[in-house]
Structure formats: C-alpha cells, structure tokens
Design an enzyme around this catalytic site. Structure first.
Site, PDB file in Angstrom:
ATOM      1  N   ASP A  79       0.814  -1.210   0.000  1.00 55.87           N
ATOM      2  CA  ASP A  79       0.000   0.000   0.000  1.00 55.87           C
ATOM      3  C   ASP A  79       0.855   1.270   0.000  1.00 55.87           C
ATOM      4  OD1 ASP A  79      -2.459   1.331   0.001  1.00 55.87           O
ATOM      5  OD2 ASP A  79      -2.422   1.541   2.187  1.00 55.87           O
ATOM      6  N   HIS A  80       0.565   2.152  -0.952  1.00 57.35           N
ATOM      7  CA  HIS A  80       1.299   3.406  -1.138  1.00 57.35           C
ATOM      8  C   HIS A  80       2.769   3.175  -1.476  1.00 57.35           C
ATOM      9  CE1 HIS A  80      -2.362   4.982   0.567  1.00 57.35           C
ATOM     10  NE2 HIS A  80      -1.986   6.204   0.231  1.00 57.35           N
ATOM     11  N   GLU A 126      -7.530  -4.634 -10.992  1.00 51.94           N
ATOM     12  CA  GLU A 126      -6.616  -3.512 -11.212  1.00 51.94           C
ATOM     13  C   GLU A 126      -7.382  -2.250 -11.585  1.00 51.94           C
ATOM     14  OE1 GLU A 126      -2.669  -3.283 -13.910  1.00 51.94           O
ATOM     15  OE2 GLU A 126      -4.533  -2.745 -14.881  1.00 51.94           O
TER      16      GLU A 126
HETATM   17 NI    NI Z   1      -0.721   0.278 -14.811  1.00 48.66          NI
END
Ligand code: NI
Length: 138
Positions: A79-80, A126
């Site tokens: 994350d991040h 995604e």
């Molecule tokens: Ni991408």
C-alpha cells in the site's frame, strides 16, 4: 466445502516495461502502463480460502485472522508503495497484475496452511474492467 473470500484494498505505483526495450517498444507492448514516470492503480485484492467449518464454532476461519495475515504480509508491503522499486516479493519481475497475483499466492499460502485452510484463489482487480484470477496447480 466452504469457500470464504476476504477483500482488501491497496493503492500502488508501477511501471510495466522491459529494461532492454526502448520506450517506444514498451509502449507498443504495455500501453499506458509503460509510462516511464510511473502511475498508480487502486487495486482490490480478493483472497479465497477453502475448507470445512469447525463443528464447534460453525466457522471456517476467524476473519480477524484472515485480515491480519493479509495486512501483515501483503497490504502493508504494497500500500502506497512503488511495486517495481519497493516491494521485495516483486523484485526481478515485471510488475503486471498477473505476476502480482502469483507472487501474493506464494507469500500467503504457508500462512493459511498453518491455520488449517487451503488457499483457493487470488483475484486482483486492477481497474473497473480488469480482473486477474490465479489458482496455483497443486
Ligand atoms: Ni498500470
């Protein structure tokens, strides 16, 4: 057989490219995800485990435990973060959602096994329209 799925979210940066290729060639193959200056996605991770519920509790697995494992071994590491540069289990791999799903499987599998459930699928969303699903042949 019970199948239980937990969702977690993370956002991360990446770039899809092969170093030996020109920016033009990378764009041709990977499209916008090859942008040399990185970009990010808001990913959703769906982890499904399977097994038989405990007859005393009626539960397959404690959901708090599932959440803890996902946070500690996957989400906190992604994350991040920049997937290409900062995520140890993605080093040396193209930062595709496919490779990410396979790598996450390998990270998580032993932790669920030790809790007596089998990892069933890893799904990563995604974007609104693109979802990758992985099941390792075992
Ligand atoms: Ni991408």
């Amino acid at each position: 057989m019970i199948y239980l799925t937990r969702r977690e979210r993370f956002n991360a940066a990446h770039r899809m490219y092969r170093e030996e290729w020109s920016d033009e060639k990378n764009y041709e193959v990977f499209g916008k995800c090859s942008n040399p200056n990185w970009h990010g996605h808001n990913y959703e991770l769906f982890v499904t485990v399977r097994g038989e519920p405990d007859p005393h509790t009626g539960l397959l697995i404690n959901l708090k435990e599932v959440s803890r494992i996902l946070r500690e071994y996957v989400i906190d590491r992604l994350d991040h973060k920049n997937i290409n540069l900062e995520v140890d289990f993605m080093q040396g791999k193209i930062a595709s959602t496919e490779n990410l799903a396979m790598a996450i499987w390998d990270v998580l599998e032993p932790h669920f096994k030790s809790l007596g459930v089998a990892l069933h699928t890893i799904q990563i969303k995604e974007s609104e329209n693109n979802i990758v699903e992985y099941q390792k042949n075992q």
